[in-house]
Design an enzyme around this catalytic site. Structure first.
Site, PDB file in Angstrom:
ATOM      1  N   LYS A   1       0.846  -1.204   0.000  1.00  0.00           N
ATOM      2  CA  LYS A   1       0.000   0.000   0.000  1.00  0.00           C
ATOM      3  C   LYS A   1       0.877   1.248   0.000  1.00  0.00           C
ATOM      4  O   LYS A   1       0.616   2.203  -0.729  1.00  0.00           O
ATOM      5  CB  LYS A   1      -0.940  -0.025   1.222  1.00  0.00           C
TER       6      LYS A   1
ATOM      7  N   GLN B   1      -4.251  -1.618   9.747  1.00  0.00           N
ATOM      8  CA  GLN B   1      -4.285  -2.938   9.114  1.00  0.00           C
ATOM      9  C   GLN B   1      -4.866  -3.971  10.089  1.00  0.00           C
ATOM     10  O   GLN B   1      -4.508  -4.015  11.264  1.00  0.00           O
ATOM     11  CB  GLN B   1      -2.859  -3.341   8.677  1.00  0.00           C
TER      12      GLN B   1
ATOM     13  N   ASP C   1     -10.628   3.240   4.594  1.00  0.00           N
ATOM     14  CA  ASP C   1     -11.007   1.826   4.505  1.00  0.00           C
ATOM     15  C   ASP C   1     -12.531   1.666   4.509  1.00  0.00           C
ATOM     16  O   ASP C   1     -13.044   0.589   4.201  1.00  0.00           O
ATOM     17  CB  ASP C   1     -10.435   1.053   5.709  1.00  0.00           C
TER      18      ASP C   1
END
Ligand code: GUN
Length: 295
Positions: free
Chosen positions: A52, A96, A119
């Site tokens: 990412k 994450q 997200d």
């Protein structure tokens, strides 16, 4: 059979984002800045987060990787999230998942400022998504929608079967495929560990989206001719013949299912790269929304 080439489409999207960043720079505007927080040393999670960050560099974004030890307490992580929420230079950030056991994931996700939640995991954003309001759509489901759209796969009136009800993929996907519009307007069945006669259900599916994490789970006998198959599985399977000692395997028995499918995603090179591209897209959106708010 047409391969839904996530590698190629994600490159197209990254090129489009790069062009936007070039324009931003030419106008003297601040470029988007994504931060990613990782707690612990899980190899797969570290690889994903590094990809990412690398993707940010590729499109000209700023990026920050925050690495915290596996012993991090919930309070320490919440403090870091507060810092990121308050840091005006950061446009969006992700934490994450999964997190170590001592940390309550829901508490952490709720601490993220919804305007920086690229997200799309905060209940406010998830709720907006379910209500067709403009918001951040979780990157993997967003990537699947984008693939279906760019390949013009017909979804209206089709029977979509989603396998797995995770908060990250299965649950949002089941909502998005039933929404009004394209891609959407599907009749959706969400299956999970308590589902009975799953083969009977998958055999009736026009579109199957599988996010289980069980290698080679979906077999040719479980699908009908011309099915569209989206494989979200990315399991590391030991393989001594490779340099890394493992290979990435999807949920689908690709060799046999692809013979019956009209469209299918490969693993690797299908949904995986799309997830990263759409995270970048959400970050661009976060930057744009912040600019509009401040102007
Ligand atoms: N773990 C697996 N997929 C994801 C994702 O899309 N976002 C985050 N934050 N963690 C994940």
């Amino acid at each position: 059979m047409i391969l839904l080439d996530g590698k190629k489409v994600s490159e197209d999207i990254k090129n489009e984002i790069t062009a936007e960043v070039v324009k931003m720079k030419a106008n003297g505007e601040k470029v988007p800045h994504l931060a990613a927080v990782i707690v612990g040393n899980d190899g797969a999670s570290l690889t994903y987060v590094r990809s990412k960050v690398k993707a940010c560099e590729r499109v000209g974004f700023e990026s920050t990787l925050v690495k915290m030890p596996s012993t991090t307490s919930e309070t320490e992580l919440l403090k870091k999230i507060k810092e990121l929420n308050e840091n005006d230079d950061i446009d969006g950030f992700i934490v994450q998942l999964p997190l170590p056991k001592q940390i309550d994931t829901q508490k952490v996700l709720m601490a993220v400022d919804p305007s920086k939640d690229v997200d799309g995991f905060h209940p406010e954003n998830f709720g907006k998504m379910a209500l067709d309001m403009s918001t951040f759509i979780p990157a993997t489901p967003f990537g699947i929608l984008e693939l279906l759209e760019r390949y013009n796969v017909d979804t209206a009136g089709k029977h979509t079967v989603v396998i797995g009800r995770s908060h990250i993929v299965g649950r949002p996907m089941s909502i998005l495929m039933g929404r009004k519009g394209f891609p959407g307007n599907s009749t959706v069945t969400l299956t999970h560990s308590h589902t009975k006669n799953i083969n009977q259900i998958t055999s009736q599916a026009d579109i199957i989206i599988t996010a289980l994490g069980v290698p080679n789970y979906l077999k040719a006998e479980m699908v009908k001719d011309d099915v569209v198959v989206i494989d979200v599985g990315i399991t590391r399977v030991a393989d001594e013949t490779t340099e890394k000692g493992y290979r990435i395997t999807g949920d689908v028995d690709f060799e046999n299912v692809s013979k019956k499918a009209s469209y299918i995603t490969p693993v690797p090179g299908g949904v995986g790269p799309m997830t990263i591209a759409m995270l970048l897209k959400n970050t661009l959106l976060a930057r744009e929304q912040k600019r509009m708010k401040n102007s």
